[in-house]
Design an enzyme around this catalytic site. Structure first.
Site, PDB file in Angstrom:
ATOM      1  N   ASP A 151       0.816  -1.217   0.000  1.00 39.83           N
ATOM      2  CA  ASP A 151       0.000   0.000   0.000  1.00 39.83           C
ATOM      3  C   ASP A 151       0.847   1.263   0.000  1.00 39.83           C
ATOM      4  O   ASP A 151       2.066   1.223   0.194  1.00 39.83           O
ATOM      5  CB  ASP A 151      -0.959   0.000   1.213  1.00 39.83           C
ATOM      6  CG  ASP A 151      -0.309  -0.533   2.485  1.00 39.83           C
ATOM      7  OD1 ASP A 151       0.923  -0.495   2.566  1.00 39.83           O
ATOM      8  OD2 ASP A 151      -1.047  -0.982   3.375  1.00 39.83           O
ATOM      9  N   ASN A 174      -7.451  -2.996  14.285  1.00 37.75           N
ATOM     10  CA  ASN A 174      -8.825  -3.296  13.868  1.00 37.75           C
ATOM     11  C   ASN A 174      -8.891  -4.488  12.912  1.00 37.75           C
ATOM     12  O   ASN A 174      -9.940  -4.782  12.339  1.00 37.75           O
ATOM     13  CB  ASN A 174      -9.468  -2.060  13.204  1.00 37.75           C
ATOM     14  CG  ASN A 174      -8.728  -1.624  11.948  1.00 37.75           C
ATOM     15  OD1 ASN A 174      -7.771  -2.268  11.528  1.00 37.75           O
ATOM     16  ND2 ASN A 174      -9.161  -0.529  11.342  1.00 37.75           N
ATOM     17  N   HIS A 217      -7.100  -4.824  10.082  1.00 36.80           N
ATOM     18  CA  HIS A 217      -6.818  -4.588   8.659  1.00 36.80           C
ATOM     19  C   HIS A 217      -5.516  -5.271   8.241  1.00 36.80           C
ATOM     20  O   HIS A 217      -4.593  -5.401   9.035  1.00 36.80           O
ATOM     21  CB  HIS A 217      -6.844  -3.097   8.287  1.00 36.80           C
ATOM     22  CG  HIS A 217      -5.711  -2.263   8.784  1.00 36.80           C
ATOM     23  ND1 HIS A 217      -5.863  -0.973   9.215  1.00 36.80           N
ATOM     24  CD2 HIS A 217      -4.383  -2.512   8.910  1.00 36.80           C
ATOM     25  CE1 HIS A 217      -4.703  -0.470   9.568  1.00 36.80           C
ATOM     26  NE2 HIS A 217      -3.784  -1.376   9.401  1.00 36.80           N
ATOM     27  N   GLU A 220      -9.671  -2.095   5.382  1.00 36.27           N
ATOM     28  CA  GLU A 220     -10.282  -1.807   6.675  1.00 36.27           C
ATOM     29  C   GLU A 220     -11.539  -2.667   6.868  1.00 36.27           C
ATOM     30  O   GLU A 220     -12.110  -3.166   5.892  1.00 36.27           O
ATOM     31  CB  GLU A 220     -10.692  -0.321   6.730  1.00 36.27           C
ATOM     32  CG  GLU A 220      -9.533   0.661   6.528  1.00 36.27           C
ATOM     33  CD  GLU A 220      -8.623   0.811   7.747  1.00 36.27           C
ATOM     34  OE1 GLU A 220      -8.519  -0.128   8.554  1.00 36.27           O
ATOM     35  OE2 GLU A 220      -7.996   1.869   7.875  1.00 36.27           O
TER      36      GLU A 220
HETATM   37  C1  F6R Z   1       1.538  -1.399   6.066  1.00 33.46           C
HETATM   38  C2  F6R Z   1       0.244  -2.043   6.178  1.00 33.46           C
HETATM   39  C3  F6R Z   1      -0.551  -2.030   7.429  1.00 33.46           C
HETATM   40  C4  F6R Z   1       0.300  -2.262   8.684  1.00 33.46           C
HETATM   41  C5  F6R Z   1      -0.573  -2.193   9.932  1.00 33.46           C
HETATM   42  C6  F6R Z   1       0.237  -2.387  11.201  1.00 33.46           C
HETATM   43  O1  F6R Z   1       2.085  -1.565   4.787  1.00 33.46           O
HETATM   44  O2  F6R Z   1      -0.201  -2.569   5.217  1.00 33.46           O
HETATM   45  O3  F6R Z   1      -1.535  -3.032   7.345  1.00 33.46           O
HETATM   46  O4  F6R Z   1       0.904  -3.521   8.592  1.00 33.46           O
HETATM   47  O5  F6R Z   1      -1.217  -0.958   9.988  1.00 33.46           O
HETATM   48  O6  F6R Z   1       1.102  -1.305  11.355  1.00 33.46           O
HETATM   49  P1  F6R Z   1       2.217  -1.310  12.492  1.00 33.46           P
HETATM   50  O7  F6R Z   1       3.201  -2.365  12.116  1.00 33.46           O
HETATM   51  O8  F6R Z   1       2.838   0.067  12.421  1.00 33.46           O
HETATM   52  O9  F6R Z   1       1.525  -1.603  13.776  1.00 33.46           O
END
Ligand code: F6R
Length: 257
Positions: free
Chosen positions: A74, A143, A145, A150
């Site tokens: 992403d 959450n 994702h 989401e």
């Molecule tokens: C990042 C991504 C997100 C993160 C998620 C956890 O490329 O796709 O799904 O993996 O938001 O983020 P952290 O590791 O910062 O807790």
């Protein structure tokens, strides 16, 4: 420690460092076994330690990334590549500038594109033409994702534009000068694109992820917890530190008793 729940292999480590080292070994093994692998990569705080360990292994063992191609999950939208909060910048700092991957082999959704629809279709098509992702690395949001898919009423299948949840914006504000500067949208690989990967490696650490990991592994498969779809994938490994594993371990112990 290793446990298997349904199709999912779970490795539990004592520390974040150990989680990162195990993950780095798995990704490096993929590169050694198939030097022209297509890697799917994630950003955020979770995989930062893994990238550090991958760079260490690269420096000591001369792992060759010259034929590797990578697709990131992403990117914020809109955002300039040189913006320090962009995922393009993150990947360059944490991994790409340290290894011999070719710039032509690095694919990240373009946060500067004008025609998002065309960008998304081209992204999926390129993954498909190259033969699909061999190993997809994932983090997980509190959450549930994965990528920026989401919680929703249905699983969004392909690469698409997303509106970030308020929770995600709050969680990611730590990387920005202020919460107001976190973009409210992003381009993300969809659930089907992720599920089409041949292997999936999900990482999580910290108590804050314990509940969502439990719901991902034991909960109902529902777009309300996007990561729960991983229960249907044939080759998923989850590496957790002991804090993120807390609820899964309690559940497994209760069932044993
Ligand atoms: C990042 C991504 C997100 C993160 C998620 C956890 O490329 O796709 O799904 O993996 O938001 O983020 P952290 O590791 O910062 O807790």
């Amino acid at each position: 420690m290793k446990i298997k729940i349904g199709n999912i292999n779970i490795l539990i480590t004592e520390t974040y460092r150990e989680m990162s080292k195990k993950a780095a070994s798995l990704v490096t093994a993929q590169v050694i076994i198939k030097p022209n692998s297509i890697l799917g990569l994630a950003t955020g705080s979770t995989p930062a330690g893994m990238y550090k360990e991958m760079v260490k292994i690269y420096n000591s063992d001369q792992v060759d990334y010259s034929e590797i191609k990578s697709f990131n999950l992403d990117e914020y939208y809109p955002i300039k590549k040189y913006n320090k909060q962009s995922y393009a910048y993150y990947m360059d700092q944490h991994l790409f500038k340290h290894i011999n991957i070719s710039n032509q082999h690095i694919f990240i959704p373009n946060g500067e594109c004008e025609d998002v629809e065309t960008e998304c279709r081209a992204y999926d098509e390129r993954i498909h033409i190259l033969g699909g992702i061999d190993l997809q690395v994932l983090g997980i949001g509190v959450n549930g994702h994965i990528g920026f898919n989401e919680p929703d009423v249905h699983f969004e299948s392909r690469t698409h534009m997303v509106t970030l949840d308020e929770d995600t914006i709050k969680a990611n504000a730590r990387f920005f000068p202020s919460k107001d500067e976190v973009p409210s949208r992003a381009i993300s690989m969809g659930i089907r694109t992720i599920m089409d990967s041949k292997k999936i490696l999900l990482l999580a650490n910290g108590l804050g992820k314990a509940e969502i990991i439990h719901r991902t592994v034991f909960g109902e498969i529902s777009p309300n917890v996007p990561a729960s779809i991983l229960q249907l994938h044939k080759d998923v490994t989850i590496i957790l530190d002991k804090d993120a594993a807390e609820q899964v371990l309690n559940h497994a112990k209760c069932n044993e008793a």
